[in-house]
Design a protein around this motif. Structure first.
Motif, PDB file in Angstrom:
ATOM      1  N   SER A 207       1.058  -1.317  -0.145  1.00 59.72           N
ATOM      2  CA  SER A 207       0.124   0.083   0.422  1.00 59.72           C
ATOM      3  C   SER A 207       0.716   1.132  -0.024  1.00 59.72           C
ATOM      4  CB  SER A 207      -0.745   0.340   1.361  1.00 59.72           C
ATOM      5  OG  SER A 207      -1.513   1.215   1.240  1.00 59.72           O
ATOM      6  N   PRO A 208       0.758   2.511  -0.395  1.00 59.06           N
ATOM      7  CA  PRO A 208       1.110   3.536  -0.354  1.00 59.06           C
ATOM      8  C   PRO A 208       1.093   3.792   1.133  1.00 59.06           C
ATOM      9  CG  PRO A 208      -0.895   4.347  -1.494  1.00 59.06           C
ATOM     10  CD  PRO A 208      -0.554   2.743  -1.076  1.00 59.06           C
ATOM     11  N   ARG A 209       2.836   4.387   1.555  1.00 59.12           N
ATOM     12  CA  ARG A 209       3.304   4.107   2.606  1.00 59.12           C
ATOM     13  C   ARG A 209       2.359   4.746   3.894  1.00 59.12           C
ATOM     14  NH1 ARG A 209       6.926   9.026   3.585  1.00 59.12           N
ATOM     15  NH2 ARG A 209       7.102   9.996   5.453  1.00 59.12           N
ATOM     16  N   TYR A 210       1.350   6.235   3.696  1.00 57.66           N
ATOM     17  CA  TYR A 210       0.198   6.669   3.959  1.00 57.66           C
ATOM     18  C   TYR A 210      -0.607   7.175   3.053  1.00 57.66           C
ATOM     19  CZ  TYR A 210       1.647  11.311   3.142  1.00 57.66           C
ATOM     20  OH  TYR A 210       1.872  12.630   1.977  1.00 57.66           O
ATOM     21  N   THR A 211      -1.889   7.624   4.203  1.00 59.76           N
ATOM     22  CA  THR A 211      -2.994   7.538   3.053  1.00 59.76           C
ATOM     23  C   THR A 211      -4.239   8.666   3.487  1.00 59.76           C
ATOM     24  OG1 THR A 211      -4.609   6.976   1.792  1.00 59.76           O
ATOM     25  CG2 THR A 211      -4.991   5.952   3.955  1.00 59.76           C
ATOM     26  N   ARG A 212      -4.370   9.644   2.723  1.00 56.08           N
ATOM     27  CA  ARG A 212      -5.162  10.498   3.592  1.00 56.08           C
ATOM     28  C   ARG A 212      -6.648  10.330   3.331  1.00 56.08           C
ATOM     29  NH1 ARG A 212      -0.949  14.660   0.598  1.00 56.08           N
ATOM     30  NH2 ARG A 212      -2.165  13.941  -1.283  1.00 56.08           N
TER      31      ARG A 212
END
Length: 195
Positions: A69-74
């Motif tokens: 997954s992307p490093r973090y998600t907003r």
């Protein structure tokens, strides 16, 4: 000769039973929910809050985010889950970008309150935003102690309820067992004439 006929009938009944069982397979892959309507859940939960004696139960939900997954998600992440009897739990926002929720290679735990449900058999996740997010699994521990885990390991499409509905699979397996019972009853009836 009589033994051979009985064995032949038993073999035929077993074959029929197996063919009935194989025709009731359930897909275990996540999918988009075409007929899922969250407004029904919101209306129902509002109604339950209005009742003074409405039962409320607690659920422990653990969502693991994949390392791919992307490093973090907003992105805004929502969840809805429930049982085969219409008991539904809905949380419009689980995400909190400031606290590191849904970072890659991590697990997030949520204490969720809602209507008391029997065995949880469906879960849907909803993502709104442009970052993207890939959950690995969702584990739901219900108030009655029975946990269920749904394995996603795929990206959640944007603005779509996406997940699993195994509730109909539970009712179809019940039909299979009733069909097996009927086959064995007929077989027993036929064999009783030959003994």
């Amino acid at each position: 000769m009589l033994k051979q006929v009985r064995l032949l009938l038993l073999f035929l009944a077993s074959g029929l039973t197996l063919s009935v069982s194989e025709s009731q397979s359930v897909s275990l892959l996540p999918h988009a929910a075409d007929s899922f309507n969250v407004s029904y859940i919101q209306t129902w939960q509002y109604f339950l809050k209005q009742l003074k004696n409405a039962a409320s139960c607690s659920y422990l939900v653990v969502i693991s985010t994949s390392c791919s997954s992307p490093r973090y998600t907003r992105d805004q992440i929502s969840i809805a889950f429930g049982d085969a009897y219409g008991n539904q739990i809905y949380v419009p926002r689980l995400d909190d970008p400031t606290s590191g929720t849904f970072e890659s290679c991590s697990s997030d735990t949520f204490q969720i309150s809602g209507p008391c449900a029997y065995q949880i058999c469906y879960v849907y996740l909803y993502r709104h935003g442009s970052d993207g997010w890939r959950p690995e699994s969702v584990k739901i521990n219900s108030y009655n102690g029975r946990a269920v885990t749904f394995y996603y390991n795929t990206f959640i499409p944007r603005d779509t309820w996406y997940g699993f509905d195994l509730c109909s699979g539970a009712s179809s397996s019940n039909k299979v067992s009733k069909q097996k019972w009927l086959i064995f009853m007929v077989l027993g009836f036929v064999l009783s004439f030959w003994l």
